[in-house]
Design a protein around this motif. Structure first.
Motif, PDB file in Angstrom:
ATOM      1  N   LEU A 181       0.845  -1.249  -0.191  1.00 29.10           N
ATOM      2  CA  LEU A 181      -0.021  -0.097   0.083  1.00 29.10           C
ATOM      3  C   LEU A 181       0.721   1.275   0.084  1.00 29.10           C
ATOM      4  O   LEU A 181       0.300   2.330  -0.322  1.00 29.10           O
ATOM      5  N   THR A 182       2.097   1.122   0.190  1.00 30.11           N
ATOM      6  CA  THR A 182       3.012   2.192   0.463  1.00 30.11           C
ATOM      7  C   THR A 182       3.601   2.657  -0.807  1.00 30.11           C
ATOM      8  O   THR A 182       4.814   2.948  -1.014  1.00 30.11           O
ATOM      9  N   GLN A 183       2.704   2.496  -1.885  1.00 28.28           N
ATOM     10  CA  GLN A 183       3.260   3.051  -3.344  1.00 28.28           C
ATOM     11  C   GLN A 183       3.603   4.688  -3.257  1.00 28.28           C
ATOM     12  O   GLN A 183       2.827   5.346  -2.636  1.00 28.28           O
ATOM     13  N   PRO A 184       4.814   4.855  -3.714  1.00 34.43           N
ATOM     14  CA  PRO A 184       5.356   6.542  -3.376  1.00 34.43           C
ATOM     15  C   PRO A 184       4.011   7.513  -4.150  1.00 34.43           C
ATOM     16  O   PRO A 184       3.620   8.347  -3.384  1.00 34.43           O
ATOM     17  N   TRP A 185       3.394   6.970  -5.132  1.00 34.76           N
ATOM     18  CA  TRP A 185       2.187   7.866  -5.604  1.00 34.76           C
ATOM     19  C   TRP A 185       1.187   7.870  -4.786  1.00 34.76           C
ATOM     20  O   TRP A 185       0.463   8.976  -4.439  1.00 34.76           O
ATOM     21  N   LEU A 186       0.850   6.758  -3.991  1.00 33.28           N
ATOM     22  CA  LEU A 186      -0.334   6.969  -3.187  1.00 33.28           C
ATOM     23  C   LEU A 186      -0.014   7.598  -1.697  1.00 33.28           C
ATOM     24  O   LEU A 186      -0.702   8.290  -1.229  1.00 33.28           O
ATOM     25  N   VAL A 187       1.109   7.411  -1.349  1.00 35.44           N
ATOM     26  CA  VAL A 187       1.482   8.300  -0.098  1.00 35.44           C
ATOM     27  C   VAL A 187       1.586   9.601  -0.377  1.00 35.44           C
ATOM     28  O   VAL A 187       0.992  10.464   0.101  1.00 35.44           O
ATOM     29  N   ALA A 188       1.961  10.232  -1.708  1.00 31.91           N
ATOM     30  CA  ALA A 188       1.908  11.399  -2.136  1.00 31.91           C
ATOM     31  C   ALA A 188       0.352  11.940  -2.002  1.00 31.91           C
ATOM     32  O   ALA A 188       0.039  13.257  -1.703  1.00 31.91           O
ATOM     33  N   LEU A 189      -0.519  11.160  -2.518  1.00 30.24           N
ATOM     34  CA  LEU A 189      -1.963  11.245  -2.808  1.00 30.24           C
ATOM     35  C   LEU A 189      -2.480  11.427  -1.425  1.00 30.24           C
ATOM     36  O   LEU A 189      -3.073  12.672  -1.185  1.00 30.24           O
ATOM     37  N   VAL A 190      -2.229  10.419  -0.345  1.00 30.10           N
ATOM     38  CA  VAL A 190      -2.672  10.632   0.922  1.00 30.10           C
ATOM     39  C   VAL A 190      -2.319  11.965   1.585  1.00 30.10           C
ATOM     40  O   VAL A 190      -3.019  12.680   2.152  1.00 30.10           O
ATOM     41  N   GLY A 191      -0.945  12.237   1.571  1.00 25.33           N
ATOM     42  CA  GLY A 191      -0.365  13.451   1.846  1.00 25.33           C
ATOM     43  C   GLY A 191      -1.084  14.670   1.482  1.00 25.33           C
ATOM     44  O   GLY A 191      -1.534  15.437   2.252  1.00 25.33           O
ATOM     45  N   GLY A 192      -1.337  14.720   0.290  1.00 25.08           N
ATOM     46  CA  GLY A 192      -2.105  15.938  -0.384  1.00 25.08           C
ATOM     47  C   GLY A 192      -3.441  16.217   0.260  1.00 25.08           C
ATOM     48  O   GLY A 192      -4.013  17.182   0.591  1.00 25.08           O
ATOM     49  N   LEU A 193      -4.171  14.914   0.200  1.00 24.95           N
ATOM     50  CA  LEU A 193      -5.532  14.913   0.840  1.00 24.95           C
ATOM     51  C   LEU A 193      -5.533  15.334   2.258  1.00 24.95           C
ATOM     52  O   LEU A 193      -6.411  16.301   2.793  1.00 24.95           O
ATOM     53  N   ILE A 194      -4.610  14.820   3.159  1.00 19.71           N
ATOM     54  CA  ILE A 194      -4.535  15.496   4.631  1.00 19.71           C
ATOM     55  C   ILE A 194      -4.271  16.871   4.638  1.00 19.71           C
ATOM     56  O   ILE A 194      -4.861  17.623   5.519  1.00 19.71           O
ATOM     57  N   LYS A 195      -3.647  17.369   3.675  1.00 20.83           N
ATOM     58  CA  LYS A 195      -3.199  18.947   3.684  1.00 20.83           C
ATOM     59  C   LYS A 195      -4.561  19.821   3.191  1.00 20.83           C
ATOM     60  O   LYS A 195      -4.630  20.807   4.202  1.00 20.83           O
ATOM     61  N   ARG A 196      -5.060  19.066   2.451  1.00 19.85           N
ATOM     62  CA  ARG A 196      -6.276  20.050   1.818  1.00 19.85           C
ATOM     63  C   ARG A 196      -7.697  20.061   2.264  1.00 19.85           C
ATOM     64  O   ARG A 196      -8.215  20.653   2.050  1.00 19.85           O
ATOM     65  N   PHE A 197      -7.669  18.598   2.729  1.00 19.03           N
ATOM     66  CA  PHE A 197      -9.466  18.191   2.998  1.00 19.03           C
ATOM     67  C   PHE A 197      -9.693  18.681   4.304  1.00 19.03           C
ATOM     68  O   PHE A 197      -8.893  18.452   5.391  1.00 19.03           O
TER      69      PHE A 197
END
Ligand code: SF4
Ligand code: SF4
Length: 248
Positions: A181-197
């Motif tokens: 589950l720790t795909q780099p793109w997925l980690v970046a996506l989740v990080g972005g969601l946490i910052k913006r939502f």
């Protein structure tokens, strides 16, 4: 049926003489290129009927080979070997062996449906790609491809709950394809969601993957969908002459 953007000549069938002189004229190298003879005698005369019988392939016979689908295709823009028009051409001629040579590319269709909107004959090329990928799997030409695993995870969730939880679909897809589950793109996506939502939205998203909310009164719809899927699968196997051979 014209072929514009793809040659039917296989590179391995092109032969050159390194040294060749004819009537005193040196025609060595590419001057002496010729194509080795090839006889095609294993046409599958039922190929178009088989694809037509599968969901998505119903309108393949309307195709007039204009190439608009390939021209519009998202995957073709990256990989010129991904060519819906060409595969429809092979299917209509019954050239199963040629089609199977591309078995590891056909499943890469991303279902963007750009081809569907570009097609002037309402062939539904996206559906033909899906039908062909399914046909390859049922015929035993390919093992289950990642896109099929994703489709299954997605469909199972809809059938079960009447809702789609993206996080759960992703989790199941990664788990079934043996990916972390720790795909780099997925980690970046989740990080972005946490910052913006907003926090409450993220909590709701997280809880949904655990609690799996359902559409109320979904039971009857689920039974009807399951019945339809079973009917389709049975019809597919019958059309491909696979009755009695047991499901994969
Ligand atoms: S749906 Fe598939 S075949 Fe059609 S344009 Fe998109 S990727 Fe290409
Ligand atoms: S756009 Fe439609 S008619 Fe044209 S080649 Fe593709 S499937 Fe055939």
């Amino acid at each position: 049926m014209p072929i514009h953007e793809k040659s039917l000549i296989r590179p391995e069938n092109l032969v050159e003489h390194e040294e060749l002189v004819i009537d005193g004229i040196d025609v060595s190298g590419h001057w002496s290129t010729f194509i080795e003879g090839r006889s095609v005698c294993d046409y599958n005369e039922n190929l178009q009927d088989e694809i037509e019988a599968m969901a998505g392939g119903e309108y393949i016979s309307r195709c007039w080979q204009c190439g608009s689908c390939t021209n519009a295709c998202t995957v073709n823009a990256i990989n010129p070997d991904f060519n819906p028009r060409y595969w429809i051409y092979l299917i209509r001629l019954g050239m199963e062996e040629e089609l199977v040579r591309d078995k590891d590319i056909i499943w890469q269709c991303v279902s963007c449906n750009k081809c569907t909107y570009a097609c002037p004959r309402e062939v539904n090329p996206e559906g033909v790609m899906k039908a062909t990928a399914h046909w390859l799997e049922l015929k035993g030409h390919t093992e289950k491809k990642p896109s099929m695993v994703f489709d299954e995870a997605f469909s199972e969730q809809v059938f079960e709950t009447g809702k789609i939880e993206d996080g759960l679909v992703l989790r199941q897809f990664f788990s079934r394809t043996g990916q972390k589950l720790t795909q780099p793109w997925l980690v970046a996506l989740v990080g972005g969601l946490i910052k913006r939502f907003p926090v409450f939205y993220l909590m709701r998203l997280g809880l949904s993957t655990v609690l799996r909310p359902r559409t109320s009164g979904w039971g009857r719809a689920r039974a009807a969908i399951n019945e339809y899927v079973e009917e389709r699968e049975a019809a597919n196997r019958k059309a491909l002459g696979l009755d009695g051979k047991g499901a994969e």
